[in-house]
Write a protein that holds these residues in place. Structure first.
Motif, PDB file in Angstrom:
ATOM      1  N   ARG A 140       0.840  -1.192   0.000  1.00  0.00           N
ATOM      2  CA  ARG A 140       0.000   0.000   0.000  1.00  0.00           C
ATOM      3  C   ARG A 140       0.872   1.238   0.000  1.00  0.00           C
ATOM      4  NH1 ARG A 140      -3.863  -2.534   4.568  1.00  0.00           N
ATOM      5  NH2 ARG A 140      -5.296  -3.641   3.202  1.00  0.00           N
ATOM      6  N   LEU A 141       0.304   2.286  -0.553  1.00  0.00           N
ATOM      7  CA  LEU A 141       1.037   3.550  -0.691  1.00  0.00           C
ATOM      8  C   LEU A 141       1.666   3.997   0.628  1.00  0.00           C
ATOM      9  CD1 LEU A 141       1.646   5.994  -2.590  1.00  0.00           C
ATOM     10  CD2 LEU A 141      -0.454   7.001  -1.745  1.00  0.00           C
ATOM     11  N   PHE A 142       0.855   3.940   1.712  1.00  0.00           N
ATOM     12  CA  PHE A 142       1.337   4.464   2.989  1.00  0.00           C
ATOM     13  C   PHE A 142       2.258   3.495   3.739  1.00  0.00           C
ATOM     14  CE2 PHE A 142      -2.667   7.122   2.610  1.00  0.00           C
ATOM     15  CZ  PHE A 142      -1.967   8.188   2.058  1.00  0.00           C
ATOM     16  N   ASP A 143       2.558   2.339   3.150  1.00  0.00           N
ATOM     17  CA  ASP A 143       3.588   1.466   3.714  1.00  0.00           C
ATOM     18  C   ASP A 143       4.965   2.016   3.340  1.00  0.00           C
ATOM     19  OD1 ASP A 143       1.606  -0.192   4.572  1.00  0.00           O
ATOM     20  OD2 ASP A 143       1.769  -1.596   2.893  1.00  0.00           O
ATOM     21  N   PHE A 144       4.984   2.854   2.313  1.00  0.00           N
ATOM     22  CA  PHE A 144       6.267   3.337   1.780  1.00  0.00           C
ATOM     23  C   PHE A 144       6.499   4.824   2.031  1.00  0.00           C
ATOM     24  CE2 PHE A 144       4.932  -0.313  -0.728  1.00  0.00           C
ATOM     25  CZ  PHE A 144       6.054  -1.111  -0.669  1.00  0.00           C
ATOM     26  N   ILE A 145       5.415   5.578   2.021  1.00  0.00           N
ATOM     27  CA  ILE A 145       5.543   7.023   2.293  1.00  0.00           C
ATOM     28  C   ILE A 145       4.546   7.417   3.372  1.00  0.00           C
ATOM     29  CG2 ILE A 145       6.464   7.765   0.031  1.00  0.00           C
ATOM     30  CD1 ILE A 145       3.514   8.570  -0.608  1.00  0.00           C
ATOM     31  N   SER A 146       4.867   8.466   4.101  1.00  0.00           N
ATOM     32  CA  SER A 146       3.973   8.868   5.189  1.00  0.00           C
ATOM     33  C   SER A 146       2.778   9.643   4.619  1.00  0.00           C
ATOM     34  CB  SER A 146       4.729   9.732   6.182  1.00  0.00           C
ATOM     35  OG  SER A 146       5.020  10.973   5.589  1.00  0.00           O
ATOM     36  N   PRO A 147       1.615   9.532   5.290  1.00  0.00           N
ATOM     37  CA  PRO A 147       0.447  10.292   4.829  1.00  0.00           C
ATOM     38  C   PRO A 147       0.736  11.798   4.792  1.00  0.00           C
ATOM     39  CG  PRO A 147      -0.197   8.676   6.459  1.00  0.00           C
ATOM     40  CD  PRO A 147       1.289   8.675   6.437  1.00  0.00           C
ATOM     41  N   ALA A 148       1.592  12.261   5.733  1.00  0.00           N
ATOM     42  CA  ALA A 148       1.922  13.695   5.785  1.00  0.00           C
ATOM     43  C   ALA A 148       2.636  14.130   4.500  1.00  0.00           C
ATOM     44  CB  ALA A 148       2.801  13.965   6.993  1.00  0.00           C
ATOM     45  N   MET A 149       3.589  13.312   4.073  1.00  0.00           N
ATOM     46  CA  MET A 149       4.341  13.640   2.851  1.00  0.00           C
ATOM     47  C   MET A 149       3.407  13.669   1.638  1.00  0.00           C
ATOM     48  SD  MET A 149       7.486  11.680   1.089  1.00  0.00           S
ATOM     49  CE  MET A 149       8.581  11.443   2.440  1.00  0.00           C
ATOM     50  N   PHE A 150       2.495  12.707   1.607  1.00  0.00           N
ATOM     51  CA  PHE A 150       1.522  12.639   0.514  1.00  0.00           C
ATOM     52  C   PHE A 150       0.630  13.885   0.543  1.00  0.00           C
ATOM     53  CE2 PHE A 150      -2.619  11.223  -1.178  1.00  0.00           C
ATOM     54  CZ  PHE A 150      -2.204  10.808  -2.438  1.00  0.00           C
ATOM     55  N   GLY A 151       0.209  14.238   1.766  1.00  0.00           N
ATOM     56  CA  GLY A 151      -0.636  15.414   1.953  1.00  0.00           C
ATOM     57  C   GLY A 151       0.069  16.686   1.485  1.00  0.00           C
ATOM     58  N   VAL A 152       1.358  16.791   1.783  1.00  0.00           N
ATOM     59  CA  VAL A 152       2.132  17.973   1.371  1.00  0.00           C
ATOM     60  C   VAL A 152       2.146  18.081  -0.159  1.00  0.00           C
ATOM     61  CG1 VAL A 152       4.463  18.974   1.289  1.00  0.00           C
ATOM     62  CG2 VAL A 152       3.569  18.111   3.441  1.00  0.00           C
ATOM     63  N   ILE A 154      10.948   0.047  -4.634  1.00  0.00           N
ATOM     64  CA  ILE A 154       9.617   0.687  -4.702  1.00  0.00           C
ATOM     65  C   ILE A 154       9.588   1.919  -3.789  1.00  0.00           C
ATOM     66  CG2 ILE A 154       7.158   0.393  -4.161  1.00  0.00           C
ATOM     67  CD1 ILE A 154       7.441  -2.534  -5.056  1.00  0.00           C
ATOM     68  N   GLU A 155      10.143   1.762  -2.582  1.00  0.00           N
ATOM     69  CA  GLU A 155      10.152   2.880  -1.632  1.00  0.00           C
ATOM     70  C   GLU A 155      10.901   4.078  -2.218  1.00  0.00           C
ATOM     71  OE1 GLU A 155      11.614   1.889   2.223  1.00  0.00           O
ATOM     72  OE2 GLU A 155      11.315   3.935   2.969  1.00  0.00           O
ATOM     73  N   PHE A 156      12.042   3.801  -2.841  1.00  0.00           N
ATOM     74  CA  PHE A 156      12.830   4.884  -3.441  1.00  0.00           C
ATOM     75  C   PHE A 156      12.031   5.570  -4.553  1.00  0.00           C
ATOM     76  CE2 PHE A 156      15.129   5.696  -7.385  1.00  0.00           C
ATOM     77  CZ  PHE A 156      15.690   6.916  -7.041  1.00  0.00           C
ATOM     78  N   ILE A 157      11.417   4.770  -5.435  1.00  0.00           N
ATOM     79  CA  ILE A 157      10.688   5.352  -6.575  1.00  0.00           C
ATOM     80  C   ILE A 157       9.503   6.193  -6.084  1.00  0.00           C
ATOM     81  CG2 ILE A 157       9.295   4.808  -8.629  1.00  0.00           C
ATOM     82  CD1 ILE A 157      11.204   2.391  -9.042  1.00  0.00           C
ATOM     83  N   LEU A 158       8.761   5.647  -5.126  1.00  0.00           N
ATOM     84  CA  LEU A 158       7.587   6.376  -4.618  1.00  0.00           C
ATOM     85  C   LEU A 158       7.987   7.708  -3.988  1.00  0.00           C
ATOM     86  CD1 LEU A 158       6.022   3.872  -5.334  1.00  0.00           C
ATOM     87  CD2 LEU A 158       4.944   3.928  -3.114  1.00  0.00           C
ATOM     88  N   LYS A 159       9.030   7.656  -3.161  1.00  0.00           N
ATOM     89  CA  LYS A 159       9.481   8.890  -2.504  1.00  0.00           C
ATOM     90  C   LYS A 159       9.972   9.903  -3.528  1.00  0.00           C
ATOM     91  CE  LYS A 159      10.496   7.415   2.164  1.00  0.00           C
ATOM     92  NZ  LYS A 159      11.474   6.884   3.072  1.00  0.00           N
ATOM     93  N   SER A 160      10.731   9.427  -4.520  1.00  0.00           N
ATOM     94  CA  SER A 160      11.277  10.366  -5.514  1.00  0.00           C
ATOM     95  C   SER A 160      10.154  11.005  -6.332  1.00  0.00           C
ATOM     96  CB  SER A 160      12.315   9.688  -6.405  1.00  0.00           C
ATOM     97  OG  SER A 160      11.732   8.655  -7.121  1.00  0.00           O
ATOM     98  N   GLN A 161       9.075  10.253  -6.596  1.00  0.00           N
ATOM     99  CA  GLN A 161       7.958  10.834  -7.352  1.00  0.00           C
ATOM    100  C   GLN A 161       7.256  11.913  -6.534  1.00  0.00           C
ATOM    101  OE1 GLN A 161       7.791  10.002 -10.601  1.00  0.00           O
ATOM    102  NE2 GLN A 161       9.509   8.744  -9.968  1.00  0.00           N
ATOM    103  N   ILE A 162       7.103  11.644  -5.239  1.00  0.00           N
ATOM    104  CA  ILE A 162       6.443  12.621  -4.358  1.00  0.00           C
ATOM    105  C   ILE A 162       7.308  13.894  -4.282  1.00  0.00           C
ATOM    106  CG2 ILE A 162       5.804  13.081  -1.938  1.00  0.00           C
ATOM    107  CD1 ILE A 162       3.754  11.275  -3.177  1.00  0.00           C
ATOM    108  N   TYR A 163       8.619  13.715  -4.088  1.00  0.00           N
ATOM    109  CA  TYR A 163       9.522  14.876  -4.007  1.00  0.00           C
ATOM    110  C   TYR A 163       9.536  15.644  -5.331  1.00  0.00           C
ATOM    111  CZ  TYR A 163      11.433  13.141   0.428  1.00  0.00           C
ATOM    112  OH  TYR A 163      11.574  12.729   1.720  1.00  0.00           O
TER     113      TYR A 163
END
Lengths: 287, 126
Positions: free
Chosen positions: A136-148, A214-223
């Motif tokens: 799930r999305l929030f297993d890899f990134i925090s809801p706060a980061m997604f919210g930002v 996956i964690e790296f890719i998800l975080k980099s997309q959010i950033y």
């Protein structure tokens, strides 16, 4: 003139970062992998003869060298002509050149994809494994980061509209920026979904390595989404607060931040020594 | 908890999947209420057709081993451990055996039983 000098410094940093510093790091990584994990011991890592990889490495080096020299020549041209008075051309230069600088990396990514395809074809295993755990999305990134990221998207479009008296029609800068930002977020979301639920690209990759990837890719997309929103807001603010001459420098900084987020953090997060290369050995196969 | 599917095995893929999920529940490798991967995720990870995983999930849901909670996903049923021990195939075999024995006692021939069974199944399917 001072805008021109500022742009020259920022653009020089873009040339060095994307066409010299990161290519050097990537080449070092390629050499390390070939030396530490040779085809004789890790045959499943190489789907083609070793000469092919050496040639690919040489091509990558040459392409980057050509782009680096072209960048320096372009910088000289900017220095000779007062670049800041060229308006739209000035704005486009760091974007177009940045895209050209990213081409060798895109080429490497495409080559990696075809490698994985060949690995899947060559694989003789009859068993397939999977973890009985949802991704799930929030297993890899925090809801706060997604919210930002979501907040920044809305804020970027709203502020742009506010500063331009809600003037939103075809051909207007606000409209173009909103469309580009939306297209960017759509692309980032697609990459996230494909990585979370899509097919396994590397057939030999362990669950732990895949999770890290996956964690790296998800975080980099959010950033990347956040960075895009920040840059677009700054560019929109430039129209109102008379910062338009700074726009080329901002665009250059945007490309540099994207390079740090994608290439830089990949080199830092997905360290070679943390990757399990034993899966590429001959004896660990067929089960 | 790892699922391993052997594509060369004569046991159907959906049955392998069902057996391993049931075993995981019985051996406490996954607890009641635990979330399971989506059909698409599991199918992609195992390089199987979505329909194969969907069939396994559907049969496990029928057996009350798992439960689907709409958009929230699929979870292990609270009574999964007890329900795993119920073998519907065995129950069907026993019940059919008893019925066939009753027919034979009434002098019904095997071919008559087969024809009647076929007719009943066909009429239900139509």
């Amino acid at each position: 003139m001072s805008d021109n000098i500022l742009f020259l410094i920022v653009f020089l940093s873009q040339i060095f970062l994307l066409s010299l510093y990161f290519p050097m790091k990537i080449l070092g990584r390629m050499r390390y992998v070939r030396k530490t994990y040779p085809p004789s011991q890790y045959p499943k890592l190489y789907t083609k003869p070793i000469e092919y990889y050496e040639k690919e490495q040489r091509n990558y080096q040459i392409i980057n060298q050509i782009i680096f020299v072209a960048g320096l020549m372009l910088m000289f041209a900017v220095w000779v002509w007062d670049f800041s008075s060229y308006g739209k051309l000035a704005r486009l230069l760091p974007i177009v050149f940045g895209m050209i600088q990213f081409l060798p990396v895109i080429r490497l990514e495409l080559s990696e994809s075809s490698q994985f395809k060949l690995m899947r074809k060559a694989s003789l295993r009859t068993t397939r494994k999977a973890e009985l755990r949802p991704r799930r999305l929030f297993d890899f990134i925090s809801p706060a980061m997604f919210g930002v990221a979501i907040f920044m998207y809305i804020a970027a479009i709203f502020l742009d509209l506010y500063w331009h008296q809600f003037n939103f029609h075809w051909g207007h800068d606000t409209f173009e920026r909103a469309m580009f930002l939306t297209a960017g977020y759509f692309l980032f979301s697609t990459i996230i979904v494909l990585n979370l639920h899509g097919k396994k690209r590397n057939p030999h990759e362990t669950y732990e390595d895949r999770t890290r990837q996956i964690e790296f890719i998800l975080k980099s997309q959010i950033y990347a989404g956040i960075a895009m929103s920040v840059i677009f807001t700054t560019v929109a603010a430039g129209d109102v607060f008379d910062m338009a001459p700074l726009e080329p420098s901002l665009m250059s900084l945007y490309f540099q931040s994207i390079a740090w987020i994608s290439i830089g953090s990949k080199l830092r997060t997905l360290r070679i020594e943390n990757i399990n290369f034993d899966v590429y050995k001959e004896d660990v196969s067929v089960t | 908890m790892e699922i391993i599917i052997d594509i060369d095995n004569s046991v159907p893929l959906f049955a392998q999947l069902m057996t391993q999920i049931k075993e995981a529940v019985l051996r406490d490798r996954i607890s009641p209420g635990a979330a399971l991967p989506s059909i698409r995720q599991l199918a992609n990870d195992l390089e199987l057709n979505n329909k194969t995983v969907a069939k396994a999930y559907r049969l496990l849901e029928r057996d009350s081993v798992i439960q689907t909670k709409g958009y929230r996903g699929t979870f292990v049923h609270p009574d999964a451990k007890v329900n795993c021990t119920v073998d519907l195939n065995e129950w069907v075999t026993t019940k059919l055996g008893e019925t066939i024995a009753a027919f034979r006692e009434s002098s019904v021939t095997d071919s008559e039983i087969r024809i009647a069974f076929g007719n009943v199944m066909n009429s239900r399917n139509n």
